[in-house]
Design a protein around this motif. Structure first.
Motif, PDB file in Angstrom:
ATOM      1  N   LYS A  67       0.837  -1.193   0.000  1.00 24.89           N
ATOM      2  CA  LYS A  67       0.000   0.000   0.000  1.00 24.89           C
ATOM      3  C   LYS A  67       0.880   1.253   0.000  1.00 24.89           C
ATOM      4  CE  LYS A  67      -3.970  -2.196   0.294  1.00 24.89           C
ATOM      5  NZ  LYS A  67      -4.926  -2.173  -0.847  1.00 24.89           N
ATOM      6  N   PRO A  68       0.347   2.377  -0.547  1.00 21.85           N
ATOM      7  CA  PRO A  68       1.151   3.605  -0.627  1.00 21.85           C
ATOM      8  C   PRO A  68       1.751   4.058   0.708  1.00 21.85           C
ATOM      9  CG  PRO A  68      -0.803   3.836  -1.997  1.00 21.85           C
ATOM     10  CD  PRO A  68      -0.958   2.534  -1.258  1.00 21.85           C
ATOM     11  N   HIS A  69       0.981   3.973   1.819  1.00 23.38           N
ATOM     12  CA  HIS A  69       1.528   4.444   3.094  1.00 23.38           C
ATOM     13  C   HIS A  69       2.668   3.550   3.574  1.00 23.38           C
ATOM     14  CE1 HIS A  69      -1.281   1.381   4.652  1.00 23.38           C
ATOM     15  NE2 HIS A  69      -0.558   1.395   5.766  1.00 23.38           N
ATOM     16  N   LYS A  70       2.621   2.268   3.222  1.00 25.23           N
ATOM     17  CA  LYS A  70       3.715   1.362   3.568  1.00 25.23           C
ATOM     18  C   LYS A  70       4.967   1.693   2.759  1.00 25.23           C
ATOM     19  CE  LYS A  70       1.674  -1.393   6.570  1.00 25.23           C
ATOM     20  NZ  LYS A  70       2.154  -1.479   7.977  1.00 25.23           N
ATOM     21  N   ILE A  71       4.767   2.033   1.480  1.00 33.31           N
ATOM     22  CA  ILE A  71       5.884   2.429   0.626  1.00 33.31           C
ATOM     23  C   ILE A  71       6.532   3.694   1.191  1.00 33.31           C
ATOM     24  CG2 ILE A  71       6.557   3.183  -1.685  1.00 33.31           C
ATOM     25  CD1 ILE A  71       5.678   0.300  -1.700  1.00 33.31           C
ATOM     26  N   ALA A  72       5.704   4.654   1.612  1.00 26.31           N
ATOM     27  CA  ALA A  72       6.231   5.895   2.185  1.00 26.31           C
ATOM     28  C   ALA A  72       7.024   5.619   3.458  1.00 26.31           C
ATOM     29  CB  ALA A  72       5.087   6.871   2.475  1.00 26.31           C
ATOM     30  N   GLN A  73       6.529   4.694   4.270  1.00 26.25           N
ATOM     31  CA  GLN A  73       7.231   4.350   5.505  1.00 26.25           C
ATOM     32  C   GLN A  73       8.580   3.700   5.238  1.00 26.25           C
ATOM     33  OE1 GLN A  73       4.360   1.919   7.573  1.00 26.25           O
ATOM     34  NE2 GLN A  73       3.150   3.677   8.273  1.00 26.25           N
ATOM     35  N   LYS A  74       8.709   3.042   4.096  1.00 25.05           N
ATOM     36  CA  LYS A  74       9.984   2.414   3.736  1.00 25.05           C
ATOM     37  C   LYS A  74      11.028   3.455   3.324  1.00 25.05           C
ATOM     38  CE  LYS A  74       8.412  -1.848   4.062  1.00 25.05           C
ATOM     39  NZ  LYS A  74       8.838  -2.723   5.186  1.00 25.05           N
ATOM     40  N   GLY A  75      10.555   4.676   2.964  1.00 30.86           N
ATOM     41  CA  GLY A  75      11.491   5.721   2.598  1.00 30.86           C
ATOM     42  C   GLY A  75      11.431   6.147   1.151  1.00 30.86           C
ATOM     43  N   ILE A  76      10.272   5.945   0.492  1.00 29.95           N
ATOM     44  CA  ILE A  76      10.084   6.381  -0.895  1.00 29.95           C
ATOM     45  C   ILE A  76       8.990   7.440  -0.919  1.00 29.95           C
ATOM     46  CG2 ILE A  76       9.407   5.698  -3.233  1.00 29.95           C
ATOM     47  CD1 ILE A  76      10.484   2.916  -2.670  1.00 29.95           C
ATOM     48  N   ALA A  77       9.323   8.630  -1.415  1.00 28.25           N
ATOM     49  CA  ALA A  77       8.363   9.730  -1.539  1.00 28.25           C
ATOM     50  C   ALA A  77       8.271  10.129  -3.001  1.00 28.25           C
ATOM     51  CB  ALA A  77       8.792  10.920  -0.688  1.00 28.25           C
ATOM     52  N   ARG A  78       7.188  10.843  -3.371  1.00 24.32           N
ATOM     53  CA  ARG A  78       7.037  11.241  -4.770  1.00 24.32           C
ATOM     54  C   ARG A  78       6.308  12.577  -4.896  1.00 24.32           C
ATOM     55  NH1 ARG A  78       2.805   7.960  -8.440  1.00 24.32           N
ATOM     56  NH2 ARG A  78       3.352   9.691  -9.816  1.00 24.32           N
ATOM     57  N   THR A  79       6.522  13.212  -6.042  1.00 21.46           N
ATOM     58  CA  THR A  79       5.699  14.324  -6.473  1.00 21.46           C
ATOM     59  C   THR A  79       4.858  13.842  -7.644  1.00 21.46           C
ATOM     60  OG1 THR A  79       7.317  15.177  -8.070  1.00 21.46           O
ATOM     61  CG2 THR A  79       7.478  15.971  -5.793  1.00 21.46           C
ATOM     62  N   PHE A  80       3.856  14.640  -8.016  1.00 19.92           N
ATOM     63  CA  PHE A  80       2.934  14.222  -9.063  1.00 19.92           C
ATOM     64  C   PHE A  80       2.991  15.167 -10.253  1.00 19.92           C
ATOM     65  CE2 PHE A  80       1.409  12.154  -5.302  1.00 19.92           C
ATOM     66  CZ  PHE A  80       0.887  10.942  -5.745  1.00 19.92           C
ATOM     67  N   GLN A  81       2.610  14.633 -11.416  1.00 18.03           N
ATOM     68  CA  GLN A  81       2.575  15.421 -12.642  1.00 18.03           C
ATOM     69  C   GLN A  81       1.619  16.604 -12.478  1.00 18.03           C
ATOM     70  OE1 GLN A  81       1.779  12.911 -15.966  1.00 18.03           O
ATOM     71  NE2 GLN A  81       2.557  14.358 -17.471  1.00 18.03           N
ATOM     72  N   ASN A  82       0.463  16.343 -11.881  1.00 16.13           N
ATOM     73  CA  ASN A  82      -0.491  17.392 -11.530  1.00 16.13           C
ATOM     74  C   ASN A  82      -0.382  17.648 -10.033  1.00 16.13           C
ATOM     75  OD1 ASN A  82      -1.659  17.498 -14.208  1.00 16.13           O
ATOM     76  ND2 ASN A  82      -2.677  15.570 -13.704  1.00 16.13           N
ATOM     77  N   ILE A  83      -0.291  18.905  -9.680  1.00 11.42           N
ATOM     78  CA  ILE A  83      -0.034  19.263  -8.282  1.00 11.42           C
ATOM     79  C   ILE A  83      -1.111  18.684  -7.363  1.00 11.42           C
ATOM     80  CG2 ILE A  83       0.076  21.213  -6.676  1.00 11.42           C
ATOM     81  CD1 ILE A  83       1.352  22.833  -8.922  1.00 11.42           C
ATOM     82  N   GLU A  84      -0.663  18.054  -6.266  1.00 10.77           N
ATOM     83  CA  GLU A  84      -1.571  17.416  -5.310  1.00 10.77           C
ATOM     84  C   GLU A  84      -1.371  18.046  -3.929  1.00 10.77           C
ATOM     85  OE1 GLU A  84      -3.806  15.133  -6.005  1.00 10.77           O
ATOM     86  OE2 GLU A  84      -3.244  14.631  -8.063  1.00 10.77           O
ATOM     87  N   LEU A  85      -1.646  19.338  -3.835  1.00 13.58           N
ATOM     88  CA  LEU A  85      -1.503  20.052  -2.578  1.00 13.58           C
ATOM     89  C   LEU A  85      -2.865  20.462  -2.024  1.00 13.58           C
ATOM     90  CD1 LEU A  85       1.445  22.426  -3.588  1.00 13.58           C
ATOM     91  CD2 LEU A  85       1.608  20.469  -2.032  1.00 13.58           C
ATOM     92  N   PHE A  86      -2.888  20.909  -0.768  1.00 11.56           N
ATOM     93  CA  PHE A  86      -4.115  21.429  -0.162  1.00 11.56           C
ATOM     94  C   PHE A  86      -4.107  22.938  -0.347  1.00 11.56           C
ATOM     95  CE2 PHE A  86      -3.436  17.370   1.879  1.00 11.56           C
ATOM     96  CZ  PHE A  86      -4.708  16.818   1.870  1.00 11.56           C
ATOM     97  N   SER A  87      -4.891  23.426  -1.323  1.00 13.22           N
ATOM     98  CA  SER A  87      -4.807  24.818  -1.752  1.00 13.22           C
ATOM     99  C   SER A  87      -5.243  25.803  -0.674  1.00 13.22           C
ATOM    100  CB  SER A  87      -5.638  25.028  -3.023  1.00 13.22           C
ATOM    101  OG  SER A  87      -7.004  24.747  -2.780  1.00 13.22           O
ATOM    102  N   ARG A  88      -6.103  25.374   0.260  1.00  9.50           N
ATOM    103  CA  ARG A  88      -6.599  26.272   1.304  1.00  9.50           C
ATOM    104  C   ARG A  88      -5.779  26.155   2.594  1.00  9.50           C
ATOM    105  NH1 ARG A  88     -11.436  28.729   0.448  1.00  9.50           N
ATOM    106  NH2 ARG A  88     -12.551  28.156  -1.464  1.00  9.50           N
ATOM    107  N   MET A  89      -4.598  25.540   2.472  1.00  9.79           N
ATOM    108  CA  MET A  89      -3.667  25.475   3.597  1.00  9.79           C
ATOM    109  C   MET A  89      -2.399  26.224   3.208  1.00  9.79           C
ATOM    110  SD  MET A  89      -4.225  21.498   4.756  1.00  9.79           S
ATOM    111  CE  MET A  89      -3.290  21.619   6.268  1.00  9.79           C
TER     112      MET A  89
END
Length: 265
Positions: A73-95
């Protein structure tokens, strides 16, 4: 190989009978920048989605630091030490920028929501943890020169700055490997040049291994240690940047001889 840090072996995935990725294999040495190039629809982002756990491959294996991570699962991959950015921005615009970057610290947070309620109690565990996370985020803000954007809502920032905030949020996970999907898309030439310096700093100063998808061939050729070219989900050639950009099958299938030779000049 002793220097293999990350490997993909015979990766395949299909959608509705269409083979999107067909037998892709490559290895990435620790601390290097490895780029994947190819025309639109070649399967580049699909490979990233398999690595980061968004898609489950039909077959093949993905190994990170000697551990099989295929299908996690993605959260398990992140815990292993792999992070990514996306082609289309995936941010919280109101933060704000700071709040978006703090969200990137979630895999390192040990105090839960209820514990966080004790934040204002001096010396509490949640307060100490909050300070440590903010110190880490401040270093990222300094690294990417985001001081002026710190307290601004992300949705009000210029597109190029938003791309940097997304890069910063990925760095907030303290990744060992960073997947960058079209990081320079929408940036002007000056912003792209700055981005090249920041990516090299991430590689050299933070020791992060980088897997890059990018259409700007000048950037790819300037910063990559090795390059893999693919088309229709299949590998064309892998090698040093100079080898790849002059390979006849790459010229034919991807960029067009005029453009790639122009970039190489």
């Amino acid at each position: 190989m002793s220097d293999v840090f990350f490997s993909v072996d015979k990766l395949c995935i299909s959608f509705g009978g269409l083979m999107a990725v067909d037998g892709v294999s490559f290895t990435v040495a620790k601390g290097t920048i490895f780029s994947i190039i190819g025309p639109n629809g070649a399967g580049k982002t699909t490979i990233f989605n398999c690595i980061s756990g968004l898609y489950k491959p039909s077959s093949g294996s993905i190994v990170f630091q000697g551990e099989e991570i295929t299908g996690l699962k993605p959260h398990k991959i992140a815990q292993k030490g792999i992070a990514r950015t996306f082609q289309n921005i995936e941010l919280f615009s109101r933060m704000t920028t700071m709040e978006n970057l703090m969200l990137g610290r979630h895999v390192h947070m040990k105090t839960g929501v209820l514990s966080g309620a004790t934040f204002f109690r001096r010396g509490s565990r949640a307060a100490r943890e909050e300070i440590l996370h903010r110190e880490r985020v401040e270093k990222i803000i300094d690294l990417l020169d985001l001081q002026s954007a710190r307290n601004h809502f992300v949705g009000n920032l210029p597109y190029g700055t938003q791309k940097l905030v997304e890069l910063g949020r990925a760095l907030a996970l303290e990744p060992k490997m960073l997947l960058l999907d079209e990081p320079s898309a929408g940036m002007n030439s000056e912003e792209k040049q700055d981005l090249i310096f920041w990516i090299k700093d991430i590689q050299d100063e933070l020791g992060v291994t980088i897997l890059l998808i990018e259409h700007d061939m000048k950037m790819v050729m300037d910063i990559s240690d090795r390059v893999l070219a693919i088309n229709f989900g299949r590998p064309i050639v892998e090698g040093m940047p100079d080898e790849v950009q002059r390979h006849p099958d790459v010229l034919k299938a991807y960029l067009g001889e005029e453009e790639i030779i122009g970039n190489a000049a």
